[in-house]
Design an enzyme around this catalytic site. Structure first.
Site, PDB file in Angstrom:
ATOM      1  N   ASP A  32      -9.830  34.413  10.350  1.00 50.93           N
ATOM      2  CA  ASP A  32      -8.890  35.514   9.853  1.00 50.93           C
ATOM      3  C   ASP A  32      -9.260  35.892   8.614  1.00 50.93           C
ATOM      4  O   ASP A  32     -10.113  35.390   7.793  1.00 50.93           O
ATOM      5  CB  ASP A  32      -7.508  34.905   9.269  1.00 50.93           C
ATOM      6  N   LYS A  54      -6.289  39.237  10.309  1.00 46.97           N
ATOM      7  CA  LYS A  54      -4.998  38.953  10.078  1.00 46.97           C
ATOM      8  C   LYS A  54      -4.680  39.647   8.672  1.00 46.97           C
ATOM      9  O   LYS A  54      -5.285  39.188   7.562  1.00 46.97           O
ATOM     10  CB  LYS A  54      -4.567  37.660  10.315  1.00 46.97           C
ATOM     11  N   MET A 168       4.416  36.605   2.933  1.00 49.23           N
ATOM     12  CA  MET A 168       4.594  37.668   3.536  1.00 49.23           C
ATOM     13  C   MET A 168       5.549  38.673   2.943  1.00 49.23           C
ATOM     14  O   MET A 168       6.031  39.471   3.886  1.00 49.23           O
ATOM     15  CB  MET A 168       4.709  37.558   5.036  1.00 49.23           C
TER      16      MET A 168
HETATM   17  N1  SAH Z   1      -0.869  29.639   6.691  1.00 47.66           N
HETATM   18  C1  SAH Z   1      -0.706  30.241   5.454  1.00 47.66           C
HETATM   19  C2  SAH Z   1       0.293  31.349   5.392  1.00 47.66           C
HETATM   20  C3  SAH Z   1      -0.059  32.466   6.331  1.00 47.66           C
HETATM   21  S1  SAH Z   1       1.238  33.970   5.911  1.00 47.66           S
HETATM   22  C4  SAH Z   1      -0.703  29.212   4.369  1.00 47.66           C
HETATM   23  O1  SAH Z   1      -0.207  27.964   4.784  1.00 47.66           O
HETATM   24  O2  SAH Z   1      -0.749  29.493   3.190  1.00 47.66           O
HETATM   25  C5  SAH Z   1       0.319  34.878   4.905  1.00 47.66           C
HETATM   26  C6  SAH Z   1       1.190  34.993   3.688  1.00 47.66           C
HETATM   27  O3  SAH Z   1       0.508  33.669   2.812  1.00 47.66           O
HETATM   28  C7  SAH Z   1       0.572  36.119   2.561  1.00 47.66           C
HETATM   29  O4  SAH Z   1       1.349  37.318   2.951  1.00 47.66           O
HETATM   30  C8  SAH Z   1       0.944  35.531   1.408  1.00 47.66           C
HETATM   31  O5  SAH Z   1       2.616  35.557   1.012  1.00 47.66           O
HETATM   32  C9  SAH Z   1       0.683  34.087   1.553  1.00 47.66           C
HETATM   33  N2  SAH Z   1      -0.829  33.813   0.871  1.00 47.66           N
HETATM   34  C10 SAH Z   1      -1.666  33.080   1.382  1.00 47.66           C
HETATM   35  N3  SAH Z   1      -2.733  33.104   0.629  1.00 47.66           N
HETATM   36  C11 SAH Z   1      -2.231  33.674  -0.623  1.00 47.66           C
HETATM   37  C12 SAH Z   1      -3.058  33.442  -1.957  1.00 47.66           C
HETATM   38  N4  SAH Z   1      -4.289  33.035  -2.044  1.00 47.66           N
HETATM   39  N5  SAH Z   1      -2.179  34.081  -2.969  1.00 47.66           N
HETATM   40  C13 SAH Z   1      -0.972  34.376  -2.773  1.00 47.66           C
HETATM   41  N6  SAH Z   1      -0.232  34.460  -1.264  1.00 47.66           N
HETATM   42  C14 SAH Z   1      -1.303  33.952  -0.157  1.00 47.66           C
END
Ligand code: SAH
Length: 243
Positions: A32, A54, A168
Site C-alpha cells: 500500500d 490505498k 481515517m
Molecule cells: N492499519 C493501519 C491503519 C489503516 S487506516 C494502522 O494500524 O496504523 C489508515 C489511517 O491510519 C489513516 O487515515 C490515518 O488516520 C492513520 N495513519 C496511518 N499512518 C499514519 C501516520 N504515519 N500518521 C498519522 N496517521 C496515520
C-alpha cells in the site's frame, strides 16, 4: 506461504524483526501507499512489487481485486508478503484477506505491526493511557459520518473519559468534533491532529473540539485525531518534534 504483514506507522526502525525477515525472503511484495517505501529496498534482487494503492483509507483497487491479486500471486510464488501500513488487523482489512486465502486453501501467517493508533500519539508525546487521566483508549473509524443513519458507532458511549483515537477521520473532523460536543463534551475539551506521524514530516496541531477544525486546515494526510485529557501531557512529553 502468504505473510499478512504490518509495516508499522512510517519510521523504518518501527518495523518488526519478523517483518524484516519475510521482506528479505519475499518473491513478491504486495503493498500500500502507507508503508514506508524505503522498506522495499530491503527486498532481495528479483523480488516483484505489486502496488495496490490505498489512500487515506480509500482503496484505489477494490478489496475484492486485492484479495484476488494476493491469491493469484500465491499460486505463482513461494513467499508472498502482503505489506500494510501499521497493523494488518487495525482497519487494515487483513481479516478479509486471510479469510479469502483460507477459503482457497492457501496457508498464511499474520505478522502484527506497530499500529499508528498508539505509536503516532506516542511520537507526539501523547500517551493513550495515563494514570489518573485515562484508564482506557478506543480506536475508532473516522470514515463514517456521524450523521449517517446506519452508523454502527455508539457515539453516546464516548461520554466516558476514554481516550478516543480516530483513524481515517480528517475529512470528517468537523462532524466528529460537533458530534462529541453534542453528546456533552465541553467545547474546550483537548484534542490533537497528528499528521505523517513518526516520519520527519510529522506535525501535531493541538486544540479544542471548538477550534481544531480551523487550526488543522490543510494539514497533510495520513493524519489521525486524538481526543482526551491525555493530549495535555504533550506539554511535558513532547520529545520528537521541535516546536
Ligand atoms: N492499519 C493501519 C491503519 C489503516 S487506516 C494502522 O494500524 O496504523 C489508515 C489511517 O491510519 C489513516 O487515515 C490515518 O488516520 C492513520 N495513519 C496511518 N499512518 C499514519 C501516520 N504515519 N500518521 C498519522 N496517521 C496515520
Amino acid at each position: 506461504m502468504v505473510y499478512l504483514t504490518g509495516a508499522g506507522p512510517g519510521e523504518i526502525e518501527l518495523l518488526t524483526i519478523k517483518a524484516l525477515r519475510v521482506i528479505k525472503e519475499a518473491d513478491v511484495i504486495i503493498y500500500d501507499r502507507l508503508a514506508n517505501p524505503q522498506i522495499l529496498k530491503e527486498a532481495k534482487n528479483g523480488c516483484e512489487f505489486v502496488y495496490v494503492g490505498k489512500e487515506d483509507g480509500h482503496h484505489i483497487m477494490p478489496q475484492d481485486d486485492i484479495n484476488e491479486t494476493i491469491y493469484q500471486n500465491s499460486l505463482k510464488y513461494n513467499t508472498v508478503v502482503r505489506l500494510k501500513g501499521g497493523d494488518p488487523f487495525v482497519f487494515g482489512r487483513g481479516g478479509e484477506e486471510g479469510a479469502y486465502l483460507k477459503e482457497r486453501g492457501v496457508g498464511f501467517q499474520i505478522i502484527p505491526g506497530i499500529t499508528s493508533a498508539i505509536s503516532v500519539p506516542a511520537y507526539a508525546g501523547i500517551p493513550v493511557t495515563h494514570r489518573g487521566v485515562a484508564v482506557s483508549f478506543r480506536v475508532i473509524t473516522g470514515h463514517e459520518s456521524p450523521n449517517k443513519k446506519s452508523s454502527q458507532i455508539d457515539w453516546e458511549s464516548f461520554k466516558s473519559d476514554d481516550t478516543l483515537v480516530f483513524l481515517m477521520g480528517l475529512h470528517n473532523l468537523e462532524k466528529i468534533s460537533k458530534k462529541l460536543m453534542e453528546i456533552g463534551k465541553p467545547k474546550d475539551f483537548p484534542c490533537a491532529v497528528i499528521s505523517r506521524g513518526t516520519t520527519k514530516e510529522q506535525k501535531t496541531v493541538v486544540g479544542t473540539l471548538q477550534n481544531i477544525v480551523t487550526l488543522s486546515k490543510n494539514i497533510p494526510t495520513p493524519a489521525l485525531i486524538v481526543v482526551g485529557k491525555v493530549v495535555e501531557l504533550r506539554e511535558q512529553l513532547n520529545w520528537f518534534e521541535n516546536d
